[in-house]
Design an enzyme around this catalytic site. Structure first.
Site, short mmCIF file in Angstrom:
data_model
loop_
_atom_site.label_atom_id
_atom_site.label_comp_id
_atom_site.label_asym_id
_atom_site.label_seq_id
_atom_site.Cartn_x
_atom_site.Cartn_y
_atom_site.Cartn_z
N LYS A 22 0.88 -1.34 -0.19
CA LYS A 22 0.06 -0.03 -0.14
C LYS A 22 0.81 1.35 -0.03
O LYS A 22 0.66 2.17 -0.82
CB LYS A 22 -0.85 0.03 1.53
CG LYS A 22 -1.30 1.25 1.57
CD LYS A 22 -2.65 1.14 2.83
CE LYS A 22 -1.56 1.52 4.06
NZ LYS A 22 -1.53 3.02 4.44
N ASN A 23 1.81 1.21 0.85
CA ASN A 23 2.71 2.58 1.02
C ASN A 23 3.58 2.87 -0.03
O ASN A 23 4.35 3.82 -0.14
CB ASN A 23 3.31 2.22 2.60
CG ASN A 23 2.52 2.68 3.57
OD1 ASN A 23 1.29 3.07 3.36
ND2 ASN A 23 2.93 2.60 4.69
N CYS A 117 -4.94 13.05 13.89
CA CYS A 117 -4.74 11.76 13.35
C CYS A 117 -4.74 10.95 14.55
O CYS A 117 -3.98 11.36 15.82
CB CYS A 117 -3.49 11.58 12.82
SG CYS A 117 -2.68 10.09 12.59
N ARG A 122 1.16 14.38 13.52
CA ARG A 122 1.52 14.23 12.03
C ARG A 122 1.63 15.20 11.54
O ARG A 122 0.88 15.37 10.37
CB ARG A 122 0.83 12.87 11.64
CG ARG A 122 1.16 11.70 12.21
CD ARG A 122 0.21 10.48 11.71
NE ARG A 122 1.07 9.91 10.58
CZ ARG A 122 0.62 8.78 9.84
NH1 ARG A 122 -0.58 8.29 10.14
NH2 ARG A 122 1.41 8.37 9.05
N ASP A 307 4.90 0.58 11.98
CA ASP A 307 3.74 -0.16 11.50
C ASP A 307 3.69 -1.51 12.24
O ASP A 307 2.68 -2.30 11.63
CB ASP A 307 3.76 0.18 10.14
CG ASP A 307 3.25 1.35 9.41
OD1 ASP A 307 3.11 2.20 10.42
OD2 ASP A 307 3.34 1.65 8.42
N ARG A 399 -8.38 -0.63 5.22
CA ARG A 399 -7.52 0.44 4.46
C ARG A 399 -6.21 -0.23 4.00
O ARG A 399 -5.74 0.34 3.02
CB ARG A 399 -7.38 1.68 5.51
CG ARG A 399 -8.30 2.52 5.76
CD ARG A 399 -7.95 3.56 6.68
NE ARG A 399 -6.66 4.28 6.15
CZ ARG A 399 -5.74 4.73 6.97
NH1 ARG A 399 -5.89 4.72 8.15
NH2 ARG A 399 -4.39 5.02 6.40
C1 UD1 Z 1 4.76 7.06 6.51
C2 UD1 Z 1 3.77 5.76 6.18
C3 UD1 Z 1 3.25 5.22 7.65
C4 UD1 Z 1 4.22 4.71 8.64
C5 UD1 Z 1 5.28 6.05 8.64
C6 UD1 Z 1 6.58 5.75 9.60
C7 UD1 Z 1 2.66 5.95 4.23
C8 UD1 Z 1 1.52 6.33 3.17
N1 UD1 Z 1 2.77 6.10 5.47
O1 UD1 Z 1 3.83 7.73 7.20
O2 UD1 Z 1 2.54 3.69 7.39
O3 UD1 Z 1 4.06 4.58 9.83
O4 UD1 Z 1 5.69 6.59 7.48
O5 UD1 Z 1 7.36 4.93 8.84
O6 UD1 Z 1 3.99 5.79 3.61
N2 UD1 Z 1 7.01 14.42 10.87
C9 UD1 Z 1 6.97 16.06 11.02
N3 UD1 Z 1 6.91 16.97 9.94
C10 UD1 Z 1 6.67 16.36 8.77
C11 UD1 Z 1 6.74 15.01 8.54
C12 UD1 Z 1 6.80 14.15 9.50
O7 UD1 Z 1 7.27 16.30 12.16
O8 UD1 Z 1 6.51 17.12 7.98
C13 UD1 Z 1 7.08 13.72 11.86
C14 UD1 Z 1 6.12 12.60 12.14
O9 UD1 Z 1 5.03 13.46 13.01
C15 UD1 Z 1 6.43 11.50 12.80
C16 UD1 Z 1 7.71 11.27 11.80
O10 UD1 Z 1 8.10 12.58 11.49
O11 UD1 Z 1 6.71 11.63 14.08
C17 UD1 Z 1 7.81 10.36 10.74
O12 UD1 Z 1 6.49 10.40 9.99
P1 UD1 Z 1 6.72 10.22 8.40
O13 UD1 Z 1 7.85 9.33 8.13
O14 UD1 Z 1 6.50 11.59 7.70
O15 UD1 Z 1 5.26 9.18 8.35
P2 UD1 Z 1 4.35 9.43 7.09
O16 UD1 Z 1 5.17 9.66 5.94
O17 UD1 Z 1 3.11 10.32 7.36
#
Ligand code: UD1
Length: 419
Positions: A22-23, A117, A122, A307, A399
């Protein structure tokens, strides 16, 4: 609303085909916005998140068709809209993946902020700071982020303060069509990022450093169509490996690779599970004895995936001794704890760690799913528990797990979906 009922206590045995990730599929679908030629993606999983991304892309003007059940053709000949509305973004945070491609191709994007969320705040500030560093103007108004770069984006060096998977993917897609060179430092190395980068290169992008923490992108004027096979879902593979482990069964995970779950496989082995790499996939055999408690800390790839944290906790609930599980990625990812405790697990939370003291048996109970991975941890617990577990709010499972009940039932699990 559907519920899932599980009568536990039967070892699951048989073959489970691992679906496309999915990701990986979600950013690949968003990448179709970068070109006016068709992108053909094979091995697309059948999931509600994929349906949400299909709906969003259709609204943006992409023609999305299924040639075969798993082959998706995406054709973004013309971008009809540059707005990702609240209705879709609130259902699926990954909608934010259209931001980078839209700004790169159409010069603007209007994306609803994802908002609250279940597993933490996030934010998407890194995505925005990266685009700003590439010359875009950012305005936050009415719950939307408006990003404009009418003269195009310009390559830059951007260092992620913390590793972000979708942040890396968004900036990677934006940089593919930017002027000059972009360097993404402290980039995510997740296999899904690698899959996206490989597809972008097949579309004519010039990305190097793939699989490392520094991605270097030489911007090109245009990208073209290609055909790309989505990698297999390592989170699904890890989950079913733990299903075999928690029930003491034997399962062949068809299409799974050790290279996608190196740490999970090592930790499962340490707990007492046997994992063999076969030509068709991974053969996972549970232990005749109780598993041993093994500590885990979640980390970006190649570390233990957040995850899979909830699933590991279900497994450790029945292990001998204690296990300390530390969550370092998301600040509120222990919602499964009270539900597992309702089934007899002994878990206490101290800040970002959970101390799991293994118990000899879990008992079936009515429980509630709170997010995608939390809900599947309740499925694992239910498979091993004595008696019947009924899980409500299973739309979370749909999902991210394709035909979960069918796949487990085919391996002998007593699992039923109650409509
Ligand atoms: C992706 C995955 C999700 C997985 C996560 C961590 C997808 C669609 N989803 O989510 O399943 O659990 O990676 O492996 O691929 N952060 C910030 N600012 C930002 C972006 C992130 O502070 O702009 C923080 C987040 O709050 C979190 C950390 O960085 O604490 C990592 O998040 P991130 O890797 O961005 O998660 P997703 O990409 O949303």
């Amino acid at each position: 609303m559907d519920k899932i009922s599980i009568r536990g206590g039967t070892p699951i045995s048989g073959t489970i085909e691992i679906s496309g990730a999915k990701n990986a599929a979600l950013p690949l679908m968003a990448a179709s916005l970068l070109t006016d030629e068709p992108l053909l993606l094979t091995n697309i999983p059948k999931l509600s998140d994929i349906a949400s991304m299909t709906e969003l892309l259709s609204q943006l003007g992409v023609s999305v068709t299924l040639d075969a059940p798993r082959n998706m053709k995406l054709d973004a000949k013309k971008i009809a809209s540059t707005t990702a509305p609240y209705d879709i973004v609130r259902k699926m945070r990954a909608s934010v993946l259209v931001l980078g491609p839209l700004v790169a191709r159409a010069g603007e994007a209007h994306v609803s902020l994802p908002g609250g969320c279940a597993i933490g705040t996030r934010p998407i500030d890194f995505h925005l700071k990266g685009l700003e560093a590439m010359g875009a103007d950012i305005l936050l108004e009415d719950g939307y982020v408006h990003v404009k770069a009418p003269k195009g984006l310009t390559g830059t060096t951007f260092t992620f303060p913390t590793i972000s998977v979708t942040g890396t993917e968004n900036l990677l897609m934006a940089a593919a069509l930017a002027k000059g060179q972009t360097r993404l430092v402290n980039a995510a190395r997740e296999p899904e990022v690698v899959d996206l980068a490989n597809c972008l290169n097949a579309m004519g992008a010039k990305i190097s450093g793939i699989g490392t923490d520094t991605l270097v992108i030489e911007g090109v004027d245009r990208l073209h169509g290609t055909t790309h096979h989505v990698i297999s879902d390592r989170i699904e593979a890890g989950t079913y490996a733990m299903a075999a482990a928690i029930t003491g069964g034997t399962v062949l995970l068809k299409g799974a690779h050790l290279s996608l779950i190196p740490i999970v496989a090592a930790l499962l082995t340490r707990a007492g599970v046997t994992i063999e790499e076969k030509e068709e996939g991974l053969l996972v055999t549970g232990s005749p004895n109780r598993l041993e408690g093994v500590d885990v800390m979640t980390e970006p790839f190649p570390g233990f995936a957040t995850d899979l944290q909830a699933q590991w906790m279900a497994l450790m609930s029945l292990a001998t001794g204690a296990s300390l599980i530390t969550e370092t990625i998301f600040e509120n990812r222990f919602m499964h704890v009270p539900e597992l405790c309702r089934m007899g697990a002994n878990i206490v939370i101290h800040g970002s760690s959970a101390l799991v003291r293994g118990v000899p048996q879990l008992k079936g109970a009515p429980v509630m799913a709170t997010d995608l991975r939390a809900s599947v941890s309740l499925v694992l617990a239910g498979l091993a528990a004595e008696g019947t577990t009924v899980i409500s709010r299973v739309y979370h499972l749909d999902r991210g797990y394709e035909e979960l009940d069918e796949k487990l039932r085919a391996c002998g699990a007593h699992i039923e979906r109650l409509k």
